[in-house]
Every structure is written in C-alpha cells, then in structure tokens.
Motif scaffolding. Structure first.
Motif, PDB file in Angstrom:
ATOM      1  N   ASP A 146       0.846  -1.334   0.631  1.00 42.31           N
ATOM      2  CA  ASP A 146       0.549  -0.321   0.416  1.00 42.31           C
ATOM      3  C   ASP A 146       0.598   0.893   0.175  1.00 42.31           C
ATOM      4  O   ASP A 146       1.537   1.291   1.381  1.00 42.31           O
ATOM      5  CB  ASP A 146      -0.941   0.343   1.276  1.00 42.31           C
ATOM      6  CG  ASP A 146      -2.079   1.641   1.626  1.00 42.31           C
ATOM      7  OD1 ASP A 146      -1.228   2.199   1.294  1.00 42.31           O
ATOM      8  OD2 ASP A 146      -3.226   1.049   1.352  1.00 42.31           O
ATOM      9  N   LYS A 147       0.732   1.842  -1.102  1.00 38.25           N
ATOM     10  CA  LYS A 147       1.908   3.133  -1.530  1.00 38.25           C
ATOM     11  C   LYS A 147       1.569   4.390  -0.822  1.00 38.25           C
ATOM     12  O   LYS A 147       2.225   4.752   0.405  1.00 38.25           O
ATOM     13  CB  LYS A 147       1.369   3.261  -2.329  1.00 38.25           C
ATOM     14  CG  LYS A 147       2.061   2.581  -3.357  1.00 38.25           C
ATOM     15  CD  LYS A 147       2.169   2.813  -5.114  1.00 38.25           C
ATOM     16  CE  LYS A 147       1.841   3.000  -5.999  1.00 38.25           C
ATOM     17  NZ  LYS A 147       2.087   3.253  -8.065  1.00 38.25           N
ATOM     18  N   ALA A 148       0.426   4.521   0.290  1.00 37.63           N
ATOM     19  CA  ALA A 148       0.052   5.534   1.388  1.00 37.63           C
ATOM     20  C   ALA A 148       0.112   5.083   2.489  1.00 37.63           C
ATOM     21  O   ALA A 148       1.166   5.788   3.181  1.00 37.63           O
ATOM     22  CB  ALA A 148      -1.199   5.742   0.902  1.00 37.63           C
ATOM     23  N   GLU A 149       0.292   3.630   2.703  1.00 37.21           N
ATOM     24  CA  GLU A 149       0.387   3.557   4.157  1.00 37.21           C
ATOM     25  C   GLU A 149       1.542   2.694   4.304  1.00 37.21           C
ATOM     26  O   GLU A 149       2.290   2.518   5.661  1.00 37.21           O
ATOM     27  CB  GLU A 149      -1.048   1.722   4.460  1.00 37.21           C
ATOM     28  CG  GLU A 149      -2.403   2.601   4.012  1.00 37.21           C
ATOM     29  CD  GLU A 149      -2.703   3.674   5.865  1.00 37.21           C
ATOM     30  OE1 GLU A 149      -1.888   4.109   6.868  1.00 37.21           O
ATOM     31  OE2 GLU A 149      -3.631   4.371   5.388  1.00 37.21           O
ATOM     32  N   LYS A 150       2.074   2.606   3.406  1.00 34.60           N
ATOM     33  CA  LYS A 150       3.426   2.421   3.371  1.00 34.60           C
ATOM     34  C   LYS A 150       3.860   0.705   3.902  1.00 34.60           C
ATOM     35  O   LYS A 150       4.704   0.764   4.821  1.00 34.60           O
ATOM     36  CB  LYS A 150       4.503   2.926   4.049  1.00 34.60           C
ATOM     37  CG  LYS A 150       4.569   4.681   2.512  1.00 34.60           C
ATOM     38  CD  LYS A 150       5.624   5.102   3.669  1.00 34.60           C
ATOM     39  CE  LYS A 150       5.606   6.651   2.273  1.00 34.60           C
ATOM     40  NZ  LYS A 150       5.967   6.474   1.256  1.00 34.60           N
ATOM     41  N   THR A 151       3.110  -0.084   3.463  1.00 30.62           N
ATOM     42  CA  THR A 151       2.759  -1.491   4.311  1.00 30.62           C
ATOM     43  C   THR A 151       2.806  -2.994   3.366  1.00 30.62           C
ATOM     44  O   THR A 151       2.162  -2.015   2.496  1.00 30.62           O
ATOM     45  CB  THR A 151       1.537  -1.615   5.405  1.00 30.62           C
ATOM     46  OG1 THR A 151       0.142  -1.598   4.556  1.00 30.62           O
ATOM     47  CG2 THR A 151       1.681  -0.639   6.846  1.00 30.62           C
ATOM     48  N   ILE A 152       2.773  -3.858   4.034  1.00 31.29           N
ATOM     49  CA  ILE A 152       2.904  -5.082   2.971  1.00 31.29           C
ATOM     50  C   ILE A 152       2.413  -6.022   3.394  1.00 31.29           C
ATOM     51  O   ILE A 152       2.310  -6.074   4.501  1.00 31.29           O
ATOM     52  CB  ILE A 152       4.196  -5.296   2.283  1.00 31.29           C
ATOM     53  CG1 ILE A 152       5.020  -4.205   2.169  1.00 31.29           C
ATOM     54  CG2 ILE A 152       3.980  -6.782   2.245  1.00 31.29           C
ATOM     55  CD1 ILE A 152       6.895  -4.728   1.859  1.00 31.29           C
ATOM     56  N   SER A 153       1.267  -5.905   2.691  1.00 34.77           N
ATOM     57  CA  SER A 153       0.485  -7.845   3.102  1.00 34.77           C
ATOM     58  C   SER A 153       0.182  -8.452   2.225  1.00 34.77           C
ATOM     59  O   SER A 153       0.164  -8.322   1.652  1.00 34.77           O
ATOM     60  CB  SER A 153      -1.185  -6.700   3.676  1.00 34.77           C
ATOM     61  OG  SER A 153      -1.749  -6.734   2.491  1.00 34.77           O
ATOM     62  N   VAL A 154       0.460 -10.048   3.037  1.00 34.31           N
ATOM     63  CA  VAL A 154       0.136 -10.965   2.182  1.00 34.31           C
ATOM     64  C   VAL A 154      -1.035 -12.048   2.432  1.00 34.31           C
ATOM     65  O   VAL A 154      -1.449 -12.206   3.400  1.00 34.31           O
ATOM     66  CB  VAL A 154       1.062 -11.910   2.623  1.00 34.31           C
ATOM     67  CG1 VAL A 154       1.686 -13.367   1.681  1.00 34.31           C
ATOM     68  CG2 VAL A 154       2.522 -10.959   2.576  1.00 34.31           C
ATOM     69  N   ALA A 155      -1.799 -12.227   1.564  1.00 37.59           N
ATOM     70  CA  ALA A 155      -2.786 -13.117   1.459  1.00 37.59           C
ATOM     71  C   ALA A 155      -2.902 -14.318  -0.156  1.00 37.59           C
ATOM     72  O   ALA A 155      -1.947 -14.381  -1.038  1.00 37.59           O
ATOM     73  CB  ALA A 155      -4.258 -12.183   0.872  1.00 37.59           C
ATOM     74  N   LYS A 156      -3.388 -15.330  -0.113  1.00 40.19           N
ATOM     75  CA  LYS A 156      -3.493 -15.894  -0.853  1.00 40.19           C
ATOM     76  C   LYS A 156      -4.395 -14.999  -2.312  1.00 40.19           C
ATOM     77  O   LYS A 156      -5.235 -14.445  -1.811  1.00 40.19           O
ATOM     78  CB  LYS A 156      -4.876 -17.653  -0.695  1.00 40.19           C
ATOM     79  CG  LYS A 156      -4.833 -18.399  -2.240  1.00 40.19           C
ATOM     80  CD  LYS A 156      -5.706 -19.593  -1.106  1.00 40.19           C
ATOM     81  CE  LYS A 156      -6.099 -20.635  -2.607  1.00 40.19           C
ATOM     82  NZ  LYS A 156      -6.518 -21.913  -2.184  1.00 40.19           N
TER      83      LYS A 156
END
Length: 329
Positions: free
Chosen positions: A233-243
């Motif tokens: 997420d460019k705004a939040e600067k976070t990475i999430s992982v999902a199927k």
C-alpha cells in the motif's frame, strides 16, 4: 576443446538434440573459463532470432561465406563445418550465422571485462516479450517500461520497472535477481512471478506462481510462497500477504481468453486485467446475464459494445484509464 568454440555442439544444444556423448563434451566446454557466460549471451540472441525468423527468407550462401570469413581470424573451425551447420537448419540457417557472428564480438568483450550499459524496454498499447542478457524471459504489459542494468562483474542482476510484467527468471545461485518497483524491491533466485506496479495505482502487487521471492521496503521485508500475493500500500507504506488468484494474475500473458457462461462481474475482472484498464460496474446493472465468447485481439470497445447490447447498459471511458458501465435509464 579449451581453445575452440564448438559451434556444432552449441547449435545442437539450441535444437535440443544433443546425444549423450555430445552432452558430456558440451558440459566440459561449458565449465571452462568464461564459456558459461558466452553461452548465456548466445542463448539470449538465439531466442530473439527465433522470434523474428518465422517469415525471414535469408540468402544462406552469402551469410555462410560471411560467417566463415569472420571466424577464420577469431576462432578455430572444425573441418567441413557447413555440413554440420546445414544439418540442423533450413530457413533460419543464415539467421543463426548472423547470431554467431554477433556473439563472437560479445565473447571478446566479455574477456575484456565489458560492462553493459542500461537498456530500456517500453510498451504502449500492446504487450511484448523480451529476453534479458542472462536469458531470463519477461513479458511486458501495455504501458510498461523496464530498465535492465546488468553488469558482467556484478554479484547481482538488477532491473527497474513501472507498469506490469511477468518474469521467468533464470536460476543463478551466484547472482540474485532484483526488481525495483516504485519503492519495493523484489528479490529472487529463479522463479515465475507477476508484478503490477503502475504509477497511477494505489498498490503494488506481486503474485508468485513458482519458486520463492521476498518483498522489501525501507521498513519491512516479507517472503512469498507459491500461490500467494504480496500487496504494498503506497499510502500506508505497508505490505500484506494473502492467497492470490494466480490464473487472473497471469491471464494477460496468453494469446486469448475463453469465457463460458461467465457473469458480467467475472468477465469484467478478466477484461480489466487483459486490457490494463479499471472497469467500474454500476450496482444497478442486473447480474443474471451470462456471457460465452473468446477474446483474442479485438479492441475493448468492440467487446463492450456487444456486451452492452445483450445486457442493456451504457458505457463510457474516462481520462483516468477507467471504463464506466452504467445502467440504462
């Protein structure tokens, strides 16, 4: 074999018809000095020649003589090489000769510690396939730019990109492969994955089909397994992982899409990926209509026009690369 370039073995390797005995000889040659690097360079040009040679009708005799004249002063030649060469080639014989001539120069540049300059690849309205200097294959989607900055003396392979690209990375334990995408670095060793990193999108998506990759930013690092999708997420600067939906992620790399009794939402999800456009559907449009058709190279407007006549909706395109589907009043 140490001081000789075995063109007959190399050609057979490209044609995938090496005998067991010749496979041993080829591997012995490959293990000497810079021969592995030379073969990689030959292989990448060979693949590009194959893509361009389908309709090419060369003057075989002319290029063969040119080839012989060139290599007499550069590399030993076995007796009667023409018989070996013509045994494996018909229409693309001369193209292969040009390939070898071109790569002879590359061979000596490699021996002289040649450093390649950055190469920029870009697309507009159509996808294209490219081969990088290490023989890795990359399919570029529309409106995509990729900069390749390989250095023969570097301990890694590095590219930068915006847009969307599907990677088939050649395995190399000694040289990791890095993809820089708008603040995210994807690190791989040998795998297949899709990267969607358009500057106008809010997220960068990495879909892993095979192998293992990591996603790294200034603040965090995560690893993906096959079938997983990493989202930055460019705004939040976070990475999430999902199927993830791997079929959807790579559907655009094929030559066609076949829909069998698919809903409007399902069709638009794939059309959005195929054409690289955001499709917004008015919730008032009835979802009970199903579609069966095949997409190859038709313009999106042609497909949507037919669909709208069946399902009775209006549509229009915006300047923000969006297609809006509206219920007719």
């Amino acid at each position: 074999m140490k001081n000789n370039i075995p063109w007959d073995l190399i050609i057979s390797k490209f044609r995938q018809d090496l005998s067991k005995e010749n496979e041993i000889l080829f591997n012995e040659w490959l293990s000497i000095g810079n021969n592995q690097e030379l073969f990689r360079q030959l292989e990448i040009v060979w693949k590009n020649v194959q893509l361009k040679s389908a309709t090419y009708e060369p003057d075989v005799e002319y290029y063969w003589q040119k080839f012989l004249a060139h290599i007499q002063n550069n590399a030993p030649v076995k007796k009667e090489p023409r018989k070996v060469f013509l045994k494996y080639f018909s229409r693309i014989a001369a193209v292969a000769a040009i390939l070898i001539i071109t790569l002879l120069g590359t061979y000596y540049l490699i021996n002289n510690s040649f450093h390649q300059k950055p190469t920029i690849y870009s697309t507009r309205s159509a996808k294209t396939t490219i081969f990088l200097p290490d023989s890795s294959e990359v399919i570029l989607h529309a409106n995509t730019a990729l900069t390749c900055n390989f250095n023969t003396k570097s301990d890694q392979r590095e590219v930068s990109m915006t847009g969307e690209a599907y990677f088939k990375v050649r395995h190399d334990d000694q040289k990791p492969f890095l993809v820089n995408a708008n603040g995210v670095t994807i690190k791989v060793h040998g795998t297949e994955f899709n990267v969607s990193s358009y500057s106008s999108d809010n997220k960068i998506l990495v879909s892993l089909i095979e192998g293992s990759v990591s996603m790294k930013t200034a603040d965090e690092k995560i690893f993906l397994k096959p079938g997983e999708e990493g989202s930055y997420d460019k705004a939040e600067k976070t990475i999430s992982v999902a199927k993830g939906d791997m079929d959807l992620a790579k559907i655009w790399t094929g030559d066609k899409i076949r829909f069998e009794n698919k809903s409007l939402n399902e069709v638009c999800k794939y059309l959005s990926k195929w054409y690289g456009i955001n499709i917004i559907i008015d919730p008032k449009i009835k979802g009970n209509q199903s579609y069966t058709f095949t997409v190859t190279g038709q313009p999106l407007t042609e497909i949507i026009e037919i669909m709208s006549s069946i399902n009775s909706f209006d549509y229009y395109f915006t300047n923000e690369n969006e297609l809006i589907l509206k219920q007719k009043k």
